[in-house]
Scaffold this motif. Structure first.
Motif, PDB file in Angstrom:
ATOM      1  N   TRP A 106       0.822  -1.206   0.000  1.00 44.41           N
ATOM      2  CA  TRP A 106       0.000   0.000   0.000  1.00 44.41           C
ATOM      3  C   TRP A 106       0.860   1.261   0.000  1.00 44.41           C
ATOM      4  O   TRP A 106       0.507   2.257  -0.600  1.00 44.41           O
TER       5      TRP A 106
ATOM      6  N   SER B  83      -7.781  -1.723  -1.396  1.00 42.00           N
ATOM      7  CA  SER B  83      -7.192  -0.644  -0.604  1.00 42.00           C
ATOM      8  C   SER B  83      -7.286  -1.038   0.867  1.00 42.00           C
ATOM      9  O   SER B  83      -8.013  -1.968   1.232  1.00 42.00           O
ATOM     10  N   ARG B  84      -6.573  -0.331   1.713  1.00 44.41           N
ATOM     11  CA  ARG B  84      -6.640  -0.592   3.156  1.00 44.41           C
ATOM     12  C   ARG B  84      -8.087  -0.447   3.634  1.00 44.41           C
ATOM     13  O   ARG B  84      -8.596  -1.284   4.378  1.00 44.41           O
ATOM     14  N   ASN B  85      -8.763   0.590   3.176  1.00 46.94           N
ATOM     15  CA  ASN B  85     -10.146   0.836   3.578  1.00 46.94           C
ATOM     16  C   ASN B  85     -11.075  -0.281   3.098  1.00 46.94           C
ATOM     17  O   ASN B  85     -11.952  -0.733   3.850  1.00 46.94           O
ATOM     18  N   ASP B  86     -10.895  -0.741   1.866  1.00 53.42           N
ATOM     19  CA  ASP B  86     -11.717  -1.841   1.355  1.00 53.42           C
ATOM     20  C   ASP B  86     -11.477  -3.136   2.133  1.00 53.42           C
ATOM     21  O   ASP B  86     -12.393  -3.916   2.358  1.00 53.42           O
TER      22      ASP B  86
ATOM     23  N   VAL C 178     -10.596  -3.364   5.337  1.00 57.34           N
ATOM     24  CA  VAL C 178     -11.270  -3.225   6.633  1.00 57.34           C
ATOM     25  C   VAL C 178     -12.776  -3.397   6.453  1.00 57.34           C
ATOM     26  O   VAL C 178     -13.432  -4.107   7.222  1.00 57.34           O
ATOM     27  N   LYS C 179     -13.325  -2.771   5.413  1.00 54.90           N
ATOM     28  CA  LYS C 179     -14.764  -2.869   5.151  1.00 54.90           C
ATOM     29  C   LYS C 179     -15.174  -4.325   4.912  1.00 54.90           C
ATOM     30  O   LYS C 179     -16.158  -4.798   5.484  1.00 54.90           O
TER      31      LYS C 179
END
Length: 117
Positions: A28, A82-85, A87-88
């Motif tokens: 990332w 992505s990092r956010n995806d 986690v989601k």
């Protein structure tokens, strides 16, 4: 993801093993990279990095492409999420399993908390 069947809740809840997390942080931050670069940067053996990347590829988190690097053909690894995806996806997976196993209790909890869509 190592913790698919059983999730242990401690101070650091993560969908990834410690080495998976270090590798993903590297990708990332630094972008697509071959095993050798990742291994050297993280100071981890190439065999450990390769085995971990194979697991991440198998789980659809990383993509492997063969490219010409420094005049040689090498596998280069690209993060697919992505990092956010990540986690989601992890949170949704946990919530789905909670609802599947304890539906009414989970729904009541969110209702009490005032959490709505």
């Amino acid at each position: 993801m190592v913790k698919k069947e059983r999730i242990e809740f401690d101070e650091n809840i993560s969908p990834l093993s410690p080495l998976e997390e270090r590798i993903m942080d590297f990708l990332w931050t630094n972008g697509p990279s071959p095993i050798g670069v990742i291994s050297e940067s993280l100071n981890v053996t190439m065999s450990s990095v390769a085995a971990t990347l194979d697991r991440l590829v198998k789980n659809g988190i990383v993509e492997r492409r063969q490219e010409k690097v420094g005049g040689r053909r090498k596998f280069v690894y690209y993060p697919l999420l992505s990092r956010n995806d990540m986690v989601k996806m992890f949170v949704e997976n946990i919530l789905d399993r909670l609802v599947e196993n304890f539906g009414d209790v989970v729904v009541e909890y969110f209702h009490r908390r005032g959490i709505r869509q």
